[in-house]
Design a protein around this motif. Structure first.
Motif, mmCIF file in Angstrom:
data_model
loop_
_atom_site.group_PDB
_atom_site.id
_atom_site.type_symbol
_atom_site.label_atom_id
_atom_site.label_comp_id
_atom_site.label_asym_id
_atom_site.label_seq_id
_atom_site.Cartn_x
_atom_site.Cartn_y
_atom_site.Cartn_z
ATOM 1 N N GLU A 1 32.757 -4.791 3.448
ATOM 2 C CA GLU A 1 32.470 -6.155 3.874
ATOM 3 C C GLU A 1 33.195 -7.134 2.962
ATOM 4 O O GLU A 1 33.210 -6.970 1.733
ATOM 5 C CB GLU A 1 30.965 -6.414 3.833
ATOM 6 C CG GLU A 1 30.544 -7.842 4.152
ATOM 7 C CD GLU A 1 30.879 -8.267 5.577
ATOM 8 O OE1 GLU A 1 32.075 -8.383 5.887
ATOM 9 O OE2 GLU A 1 29.958 -8.513 6.360
ATOM 10 N N THR A 2 33.805 -8.157 3.558
ATOM 11 C CA THR A 2 34.514 -9.156 2.788
ATOM 12 C C THR A 2 33.538 -10.149 2.156
ATOM 13 O O THR A 2 32.394 -10.289 2.590
ATOM 14 C CB THR A 2 35.526 -9.908 3.657
ATOM 15 O OG1 THR A 2 34.851 -10.479 4.787
ATOM 16 C CG2 THR A 2 36.622 -8.964 4.135
ATOM 17 N N TYR A 3 34.042 -10.849 1.129
ATOM 18 C CA TYR A 3 33.210 -11.759 0.341
ATOM 19 C C TYR A 3 33.762 -13.167 0.442
ATOM 20 O O TYR A 3 34.977 -13.389 0.397
ATOM 21 C CB TYR A 3 33.201 -11.313 -1.124
ATOM 22 C CG TYR A 3 32.199 -12.017 -1.995
ATOM 23 C CD1 TYR A 3 30.849 -11.680 -1.959
ATOM 24 C CD2 TYR A 3 32.601 -13.025 -2.873
ATOM 25 C CE1 TYR A 3 29.922 -12.323 -2.771
ATOM 26 C CE2 TYR A 3 31.687 -13.671 -3.700
ATOM 27 C CZ TYR A 3 30.348 -13.314 -3.640
ATOM 28 O OH TYR A 3 29.439 -13.958 -4.448
ATOM 29 N N TYR B 1 36.400 -7.741 -1.415
ATOM 30 C CA TYR B 1 35.430 -7.083 -0.537
ATOM 31 C C TYR B 1 34.748 -5.945 -1.286
ATOM 32 O O TYR B 1 35.238 -5.463 -2.314
ATOM 33 C CB TYR B 1 36.073 -6.572 0.753
ATOM 34 C CG TYR B 1 37.263 -5.649 0.579
ATOM 35 C CD1 TYR B 1 37.102 -4.284 0.352
ATOM 36 C CD2 TYR B 1 38.563 -6.139 0.689
ATOM 37 C CE1 TYR B 1 38.187 -3.440 0.216
ATOM 38 C CE2 TYR B 1 39.661 -5.307 0.559
ATOM 39 C CZ TYR B 1 39.470 -3.958 0.320
ATOM 40 O OH TYR B 1 40.554 -3.123 0.182
ATOM 41 N N HIS C 1 35.495 -4.442 7.402
ATOM 42 C CA HIS C 1 36.831 -4.291 6.813
ATOM 43 C C HIS C 1 37.137 -2.807 6.662
ATOM 44 O O HIS C 1 36.315 -2.042 6.148
ATOM 45 C CB HIS C 1 36.942 -4.969 5.456
ATOM 46 C CG HIS C 1 38.330 -4.880 4.889
ATOM 47 N ND1 HIS C 1 39.389 -5.581 5.432
ATOM 48 C CD2 HIS C 1 38.844 -4.142 3.870
ATOM 49 C CE1 HIS C 1 40.486 -5.296 4.757
ATOM 50 N NE2 HIS C 1 40.188 -4.419 3.810
ATOM 51 N N TRP D 1 28.298 -12.610 0.709
ATOM 52 C CA TRP D 1 28.967 -11.698 1.630
ATOM 53 C C TRP D 1 29.035 -12.353 3.006
ATOM 54 O O TRP D 1 28.188 -13.168 3.363
ATOM 55 C CB TRP D 1 28.213 -10.374 1.715
ATOM 56 C CG TRP D 1 28.125 -9.658 0.405
ATOM 57 C CD1 TRP D 1 27.053 -9.598 -0.436
ATOM 58 C CD2 TRP D 1 29.173 -8.932 -0.240
ATOM 59 N NE1 TRP D 1 27.353 -8.876 -1.566
ATOM 60 C CE2 TRP D 1 28.646 -8.449 -1.475
ATOM 61 C CE3 TRP D 1 30.490 -8.623 0.103
ATOM 62 C CZ2 TRP D 1 29.411 -7.683 -2.354
ATOM 63 C CZ3 TRP D 1 31.247 -7.854 -0.787
ATOM 64 C CH2 TRP D 1 30.715 -7.393 -1.981
#
Length: 262
Positions: free
Chosen positions: A94-96, A180, A110, A103
């Motif tokens: 997961e992207t940040y 991420y 991803h 998040w």
């Protein structure tokens, strides 16, 4: 189609068919891949999505010379690496959002690559927009440096996995930022099924950043270039040059800068 990925991938990135690909040559391979494949969501916006299979990715990216998002670019690179003898797997993360310090809450949308070399694991990614490490990043916290900046992978437990990719982009970041989180403990065994799941989330989720307006971005020798339906931004050695664009401009610029027929 499976046996032709190696040949066509090399043709697309302008790599000789007889040039060996090993761990030491991965930076060169990743540089050439970044230069050849734009990160873009045009197919997603056209609504002409197809199941994410090996054959579809070969036709879309290698034959039709389009780009794609992470769930297309990294699986294609993964197939190529496996054909060239690498011990590689795909993982999800997961992207940040560094602005909100949260998040992005789309779930593990991803896709990235883990590969093993001499009993050590490395993260490889060619599907993270202009944030590409351009070299394998070891999972031991060591910093690697490329022309795109500094990158490291550190252990970090979250609901999305056990590691995070951190980055300091050249001419842009003064401090480390989270790219991420990903889960090294859950390598994908059903690649097409899980990439299709990612594609569906990115297509349908109300908070998806890719299902609303067109985006094309790619690294250049001295920075990066990004095209949307309203602007063209060229980042050269840390200096941004931005111009407004019309719909007609967009069509021409997509072809001129990215080789894309819109």
């Amino acid at each position: 189609m499976r046996t032709e990925i190696n040949k066509r991938f090399r043709q697309r990135i302008n790599m000789p068919e007889d040039e060996p690909v090993d761990f030491d040559s991965l930076p060169r391979l990743l540089e050439k891949t970044a230069a050849a494949f734009p990160f873009e969501n045009l197919t997603l916006l056209r609504g002409s999505l197809q199941p994410v299979t090996r054959d579809h990715l070969t036709n879309k990216i290698l034959n039709n010379k389009e780009g794609g998002l992470c769930y297309e670019l990294n699986p294609l690179l993964y197939f190529f690496l496996v054909q060239n003898g690498f011990n590689a797997t795909l993982v999800r993360g997961e992207t940040y959002n560094n602005e909100s310090q949260q998040w992005n809450k789309l779930g593990r949308t991803h896709a990235a690559i883990l590969l093993m070399h001499e009993d050590d694991f490395y993260l490889v990614d060619t599907g993270f927009g202009a944030n590409l490490p351009l070299e394998p990043v070891p999972l031991n916290g060591e910093t690697i440096s490329s022309r795109n900046g500094d990158f490291r992978v550190t252990a970090f437990d979250s609901e999305y996995g056990d590691y995070i990719l951190e980055m300091k982009l050249k001419h842009k970041d003064k401090d480390w930022k989270i790219g991420y989180g990903f889960d090294s403990r859950r390598p994908l065994t059903k690649v097409s099924e899980e990439m299709n799941e990612i594609q569906n989330i990115i297509k349908e989720h109300k908070d998806s950043p890719f299902n609303k307006t067109p985006l094309i971005t790619q690294l250049t020798d001295n920075g990066n270039i990004t095209l949307t339906d309203t602007s063209l931004t060229r980042r050269i050695y840390g200096t941004s040059q931005k111009q407004n664009v019309t719909r007609e401009d967009f069509l021409e610029l997509a072809q001129e800068y990215f080789g894309l027929q819109v």
